[in-house]
Design a protein around this motif. Structure first.
Motif, PDB file in Angstrom:
ATOM      1  N   ASP A  15      15.469 -15.506 -20.850  1.00 29.28           N
ATOM      2  CA  ASP A  15      16.202 -16.426 -21.544  1.00 29.28           C
ATOM      3  C   ASP A  15      16.067 -17.790 -22.842  1.00 29.28           C
ATOM      4  N   ASP A  75      13.728 -17.838 -25.281  1.00 29.07           N
ATOM      5  CA  ASP A  75      13.518 -18.164 -26.441  1.00 29.07           C
ATOM      6  C   ASP A  75      14.272 -19.362 -27.253  1.00 29.07           C
ATOM      7  N   MET A  92      17.546 -15.427 -28.427  1.00 28.77           N
ATOM      8  CA  MET A  92      16.430 -14.090 -29.191  1.00 28.77           C
ATOM      9  C   MET A  92      17.108 -14.046 -30.351  1.00 28.77           C
ATOM     10  N   PHE A 142      20.054  -7.398 -27.128  1.00 27.03           N
ATOM     11  CA  PHE A 142      18.785  -7.754 -26.447  1.00 27.03           C
ATOM     12  C   PHE A 142      18.505  -7.284 -25.196  1.00 27.03           C
ATOM     13  N   ILE A 144       9.555  -8.207 -28.216  1.00 23.61           N
ATOM     14  CA  ILE A 144      11.458  -7.930 -28.056  1.00 23.61           C
ATOM     15  C   ILE A 144      11.808  -6.864 -29.046  1.00 23.61           C
ATOM     16  N   ARG A 196       6.051 -12.914 -29.171  1.00 24.28           N
ATOM     17  CA  ARG A 196       7.603 -12.618 -29.128  1.00 24.28           C
ATOM     18  C   ARG A 196       7.940 -12.024 -29.786  1.00 24.28           C
ATOM     19  N   ARG A 241      21.190 -15.022 -24.225  1.00 24.69           N
ATOM     20  CA  ARG A 241      19.959 -14.329 -25.526  1.00 24.69           C
ATOM     21  C   ARG A 241      20.234 -13.715 -26.239  1.00 24.69           C
ATOM     22  N   GLN A 257      12.874  -4.919 -25.973  1.00 20.40           N
ATOM     23  CA  GLN A 257      14.032  -6.151 -25.018  1.00 20.40           C
ATOM     24  C   GLN A 257      15.093  -5.344 -26.006  1.00 20.40           C
TER      25      GLN A 257
END
Length: 660
Positions: free
Chosen positions: A638, A640, A351, A323, A306, A302, A348, A310
């Protein structure tokens, strides 16, 4: 039809006084599609008494679909219904759509009213192994019992949801439709939908019975399972044992099955969900299992996604550190256009929290610290003003600073994690200022997610650096907040949804924090009562997306790109229940609470893909308002927070991560 329990105020079915509950959705109404055509039924053409007057038989003319329906309803010790569809044409018919309305009263008029009147409907449609538990939202006791539906003949291949739109919004789950098949609308749903072939004069029969049970365990004890699973989610490389005398076979490719004494071992070499069949024939049972990568491997992938997809690197200045959500189909970010749930703030933040915790866990290298530091610079420039108020995103009006309290504990948690990485005392000063402003804005009377846990975390850090007075004041705020919510009892204020699991879980965690700070048994008693409310949201369905997973049915609309209401299973906030279970004191901890917490954390791994992408919402029903579902929304947004919460439990609560 209305079922009356020992508590006559409890409405197990949606009341006809509810304006969006129309005759087409009354109990036992339904619809069918065949090769001849389609038909609805609600008003019977003919009603007559059965043999001895014990039963009532209603006949429905479904001539446009080439069918006649006879429904036999029998009272007595148990209430039973038998639906028989007969081909009245002179040619074979194929049924491709068949659904029956079961409008369980799963909605949130307010917290107090929901706890007193409404139910959480736990639906399991596993072919011939199918049932529904309508459980009081307050939990069960001598007055509040479960109304349970048990399939006795035929099979249910899935369920759908109707009446989900802006008129019903987030406070209503909608009308639940049990589907013999939803093939016409979504043939691939739930591992594949069947069709039903009827020769002229032939019939298809579906029967079920309903009865009262003191609780879910009593119901399950009266409904022997065809197979017992050691778990429904496991790490790739490990196995799931299925104890059953029946044959077990894979519906989904990639699942390996090996016979063992008393059952079978399920394994998979690739992460993903897999459908499995228990038994043979059209009424065989089926369910879904999950094999996932380890927590560390999932976090690392992940993080890489990102970093690659992201970060809004093309933006000017410090905004380039933000992010953002991304459409996994194209790799393009979802520009929010003022839609708060797609902004570069709010959820967010999860993250950044996840990344910083993984860095502190030494799962990520130093290059990720630079990514996180640039994000932190963006936040300080764009999401926090000089009054220590936050707004939901850089595109939101300045007038919205301080308008959403949820974000503050999340930002404080990040500050604490960042301080642990950098030793910069400014992080702790900012954390204290944010919390003090939160309390000035009414934070003590608002159930912010992780408020109690974050104050525990920050106060420990403050104690270590000699700022014990500030730490003590923050702890007193938590105790004052707990006292307030004890005083209001069931009359909880509406948050973004009138009542929901992500209000009750923070409430339980708040009481746990107050108990940890004071040792006062009143807070322990408050935890016990509210824990029943919390656990009622998650059912015991034997499925990797459902077991213990709390009901949420609006996030696909607000956070996803498909803009679809409907049950989201699993939704990452279901892990909030796991955080409460892990944090229980010894007086309340049991092997079952540990097992349930582990199951919830593992089952949420279904939301992550092998390439590090993810889905913010798997909309679970086969269809929602006629639109095909049982699908992962393509927006990575969202979700994470699940990983962040699992890492928090490891770092702050001593939860072992092992191979998980």
């Amino acid at each position: 039809m209305r079922f009356v329990s020992a508590d006559p105020t409890r409405k197990y079915l949606i009341d006809s006084a509810v304006d969006w509950h129309t005759v087409e959705h009354y109990w036992g109404a339904g619809f069918v599609v065949t090769g001849a055509g389609s038909a609805h039924w609600d008003a019977a053409e003919r009603t007559q008494a059965g043999d001895g007057g014990a039963a009532l038989i209603q006949t429905y003319d479904l001539a446009p679909a080439g069918l006649r329906l006879n429904v036999t309803r029998t009272g007595g010790a148990k209430y039973a219904e038998r639906y028989e569809w007969t081909n009245i044409t002179d040619r074979p018919l194929i049924i491709t759509e068949l659904g029956i309305q079961t409008p369980f009263n799963d909605r949130y008029p307010s917290a107090k009213q929901a706890l007193a009147e409404c139910v959480n409907a736990h639906v399991f449609t596993g072919g011939g192994w199918s049932w529904v538990i309508a459980e009081p939202m307050c939990g069960t006791d001598v007055f509040n019992r479960c109304l349970c539906l048990k399939l006795t003949e035929g099979a249910l291949a899935g369920y759908s949801i109707e009446s989900r739109n802006q008129n019903t919004g987030s406070d209503v789950r909608g009308h639940i439709v049990l589907q013999v098949t939803d093939y016409a609308r979504n043939p691939q749903a739930f591992g594949g939908q069947p069709t039903i072939a009827l020769e002229p004069g032939a019939s298809y029969v579906l029967s079920w019975e309903l009865d009262w049970y003191v609780d879910r365990d009593a119901f399950l004890a009266h409904y022997p399972e065809p197979a017992h699973f050691s778990s429904f989610a496991e790490t790739v490389g490990r196995h799931i044992h299925v104890a059953t005398p029946l044959p077990v076979s894979a519906i989904t490719d990639g699942l390996d099955i090996e016979a063992s004494n008393g059952g079978y071992y399920l394994t998979a070499s690739e992460p993903g969900t897999y459908y499995v069949r228990i038994g043979t024939g059209p009424d065989a049972a089926k369910t879904e299992v999950l094999f996932h990568r380890s927590l560390q491997d999932t976090v690392v992938s992940r993080a890489a996604y990102i970093a690659s997809h992201q970060i809004a690197a093309d933006r000017p200045g410090s905004m380039s550190g933000a992010f953002v959500p991304v459409d996994t189909r194209t790799g393009l970010r979802a520009d929010d256009g003022g839609w708060p749930d797609w902004t570069d703030g709010s959820e967010r933040i999860g993250m950044a929290v996840m990344l910083q915790k993984a860095i502190n866990q030494e799962w990520l290298g130093a290059d990720y610290q630079g990514i996180v530091d640039r994000w932190f610079a963006f936040v300080k420039d764009w999401l926090i003003n000089d009054r220590y108020e936050m707004r939901r995103g850089s595109s939101q009006p300045k007038s919205t600073f301080g308008g959403r309290l949820y974000d503050v504990p999340w930002m404080v948690e990040f500050c604490c994690d960042h301080y642990r990485a950098t030793g910069d005392a400014a992080d702790l000063y900012l954390a204290v200022d944010l919390l003090e402003r939160l309390n000035e804005l009414g934070g003590e009377r608002f159930l912010s997610i992780s408020y109690g846990e974050t104050v525990e975390y920050l106060s420990r850090l403050l104690d270590k650096v000699g700022r014990a007075n500030e730490a003590d004041q923050l702890r007193k705020r938590v105790v004052a907040s707990a006292n307030h919510f004890i005083s209001v009892g069931e009359d909880l204020p509406a948050h973004e949804v009138a009542y929901e699991q992500s209000v009750v879980a923070p409430l339980v965690n708040l009481m746990l924090s107050a108990y940890r700070f004071t040792g006062n048994a009143d807070y322990l008693a408050a935890v016990e009562e509210r824990l029943d409310w919390l656990l009622s949201f998650g059912g015991p369905q034997p499925d990797c997306r459902l077991y213990g997973i709390s009901i949420r049915h609006w996030d696909g609309y607000w956070f996803g790109i498909n803009r679809m209401f409907g049950d989201v299973f699993p939704h990452y906030w279901s892990a909030l229940t796991a955080t409460a279970l892990v944090r229980l004191p010894a007086e309340l901890h049991t092997p079952e609470t540990n097992r349930l917490a582990d199951a919830i954390l593992r089952e949420n791994m279904a939301n992550y893909n092998a390439d590090g992408s993810a889905t913010c919402a798997f909309v679970f029903p086969s269809s929602v308002d006629g639109r095909a579902a049982n699908v992962a929304d393509p927006l990575v947004n969202d979700q994470d927070w699940h990983l962040a919460m699992w890492l928090r439990l490891i770092q702050n609560e001593g939860l072992g991560c092992a191979e998980g």
